[in-house]
Design an enzyme around this catalytic site. Structure first.
Site, PDB file in Angstrom:
ATOM      1  N   GLY A 263      24.801  33.043  50.468  1.00 52.60           N
ATOM      2  CA  GLY A 263      25.648  32.340  51.408  1.00 52.60           C
ATOM      3  C   GLY A 263      25.457  30.837  51.418  1.00 52.60           C
ATOM      4  O   GLY A 263      25.249  30.210  50.382  1.00 52.60           O
ATOM      5  N   HIS A 264      25.490  30.258  52.624  1.00 50.81           N
ATOM      6  CA  HIS A 264      25.602  28.808  52.812  1.00 50.81           C
ATOM      7  C   HIS A 264      24.355  28.055  52.361  1.00 50.81           C
ATOM      8  O   HIS A 264      24.435  27.083  51.611  1.00 50.81           O
ATOM      9  CB  HIS A 264      25.869  28.535  54.298  1.00 50.81           C
ATOM     10  CG  HIS A 264      26.247  27.127  54.601  1.00 50.81           C
ATOM     11  ND1 HIS A 264      27.333  26.502  54.034  1.00 50.81           N
ATOM     12  CD2 HIS A 264      25.694  26.212  55.441  1.00 50.81           C
ATOM     13  CE1 HIS A 264      27.437  25.269  54.504  1.00 50.81           C
ATOM     14  NE2 HIS A 264      26.447  25.062  55.352  1.00 50.81           N
ATOM     15  N   PHE A 265      23.191  28.479  52.827  1.00 53.39           N
ATOM     16  CA  PHE A 265      21.944  27.792  52.499  1.00 53.39           C
ATOM     17  C   PHE A 265      21.306  28.453  51.276  1.00 53.39           C
ATOM     18  O   PHE A 265      20.280  29.132  51.370  1.00 53.39           O
ATOM     19  CB  PHE A 265      21.002  27.793  53.701  1.00 53.39           C
ATOM     20  CG  PHE A 265      21.420  26.837  54.785  1.00 53.39           C
ATOM     21  CD1 PHE A 265      21.193  25.474  54.648  1.00 53.39           C
ATOM     22  CD2 PHE A 265      22.054  27.290  55.929  1.00 53.39           C
ATOM     23  CE1 PHE A 265      21.578  24.575  55.639  1.00 53.39           C
ATOM     24  CE2 PHE A 265      22.442  26.405  56.928  1.00 53.39           C
ATOM     25  CZ  PHE A 265      22.210  25.042  56.778  1.00 53.39           C
TER      26      PHE A 265
END
Length: 288
Positions: A263-265
């Site tokens: 995902g994002h991180f």
């Protein structure tokens, strides 16, 4: 090599930054995203500091940098780019690669397009320069752009960085959530819970629309200067999805492209792999 923790007065504000590595080696400037700080780069700094010089600042209102009152400081991406540019100048860093993540992308693209001769390379991780990279997550933000008094949109935006929203940002689409340290969102909450910080986050959400007006300029920068670029993207990110990564292929020819099942991180779940890819990329593309 050891990391040092420093502050410098920039435009009257105490700006915190992490630094590691030999200053005579190529510099990599690490620009953090929302709603975190230079803390997100702690492991990457450790992984690369034996070969490179690394600088990771906190923006005003984030991490350990000063949080001036909104009445005295305009919280905008323009101002953040000016502060980072001034910091680099005062540290006498004239050539550098830029690691651009989330909010770090619009900050860094301003810097790169204004100073193309100083940029050795770009490393882009879940940051956007194309409207096709702004999908469903951005609907309440776009509603807020249309009407800053939209209380429903404002309430939704507030949930993005409360305790549950922060945990979601770090864990959504991550294959093994047990590998993600809760320290991440606990540390982020430290600055997010400061008085007036919620208003700062809303100001930054509102100002983000001004990044879209610069997308054509940044895309022209890509076409004109063709910077050596590395994409290391969490392709299942709901905030900046893989479609935004694919869009860079339209304008960048000197592009190396890596998507990860996360995902994002992405650094939290795939930091070791990403560090190895960055080390190899910089070794081949940046000579000092």
């Amino acid at each position: 090599m050891k990391t040092t923790y420093n502050t410098r007065k920039i435009q009257g504000l105490e700006i915190f930054y992490r630094e590691a590595g030999d200053k005579n080696k190529p510099t990599l400037v690490l620009l953090h995203g929302y709603p975190t700080s230079s803390h997100m780069y702690r492991n990457l700094i450790s992984d690369l500091s034996d070969r490179y010089h690394l600088i990771a600042p906190d923006y005003p209102g984030y991490g350990r940098s000063e949080q001036p009152p909104i009445a005295e400081f305009e919280y905008t991406f323009d101002n953040y780019a000016k502060i980072v540019t001034t910091l680099l100048s005062e540290l006498q860093i004239q050539k550098y690669s830029l690691y651009l993540m989330d909010y770090g992308a619009p900050v860094g693209f301003r810097i790169a397009s204004a100073n193309p001769e100083k940029v050795d390379s770009l490393i882009i991780q879940n940051g956007c320069a194309y409207e096709e990279g702004l999908e469903a997550f951005w609907d309440p933000i776009k509603a807020y752009w249309k009407d800053i008094n939209d209380k429903e949109a404002e309430a939704t935006l507030g949930t993005f960085h409360d305790a549950n929203g922060l945990k979601w940002q770090y864990t959504h689409s991550v294959p093994d959530v047990s590998a993600i340290s809760p320290d991440n969102w606990e540390i982020d909450l430290r600055h997010l819970e400061r008085p007036e910080n919620a208003a700062i986050q809303l100001a930054m959400f509102y100002d983000y629309q001004n990044n879209l007006t610069l997308y054509p300029k940044w895309q022209q920068y890509f076409r004109d200067h063709q910077p050596e670029t590395l994409i290391v993207y969490g392709k299942n990110d709901y905030i900046f999805p893989g479609s935004g990564a694919e869009a860079f292929k339209k304008d960048l020819k000197n592009l190396e492209f890596h998507l990860f099942e996360t995902g994002h991180f992405a650094l939290e779940s795939h930091g070791t792999e990403i560090a190895e890819i960055i080390g190899d990329f910089l070794k081949r593309k940046v000579v000092k």
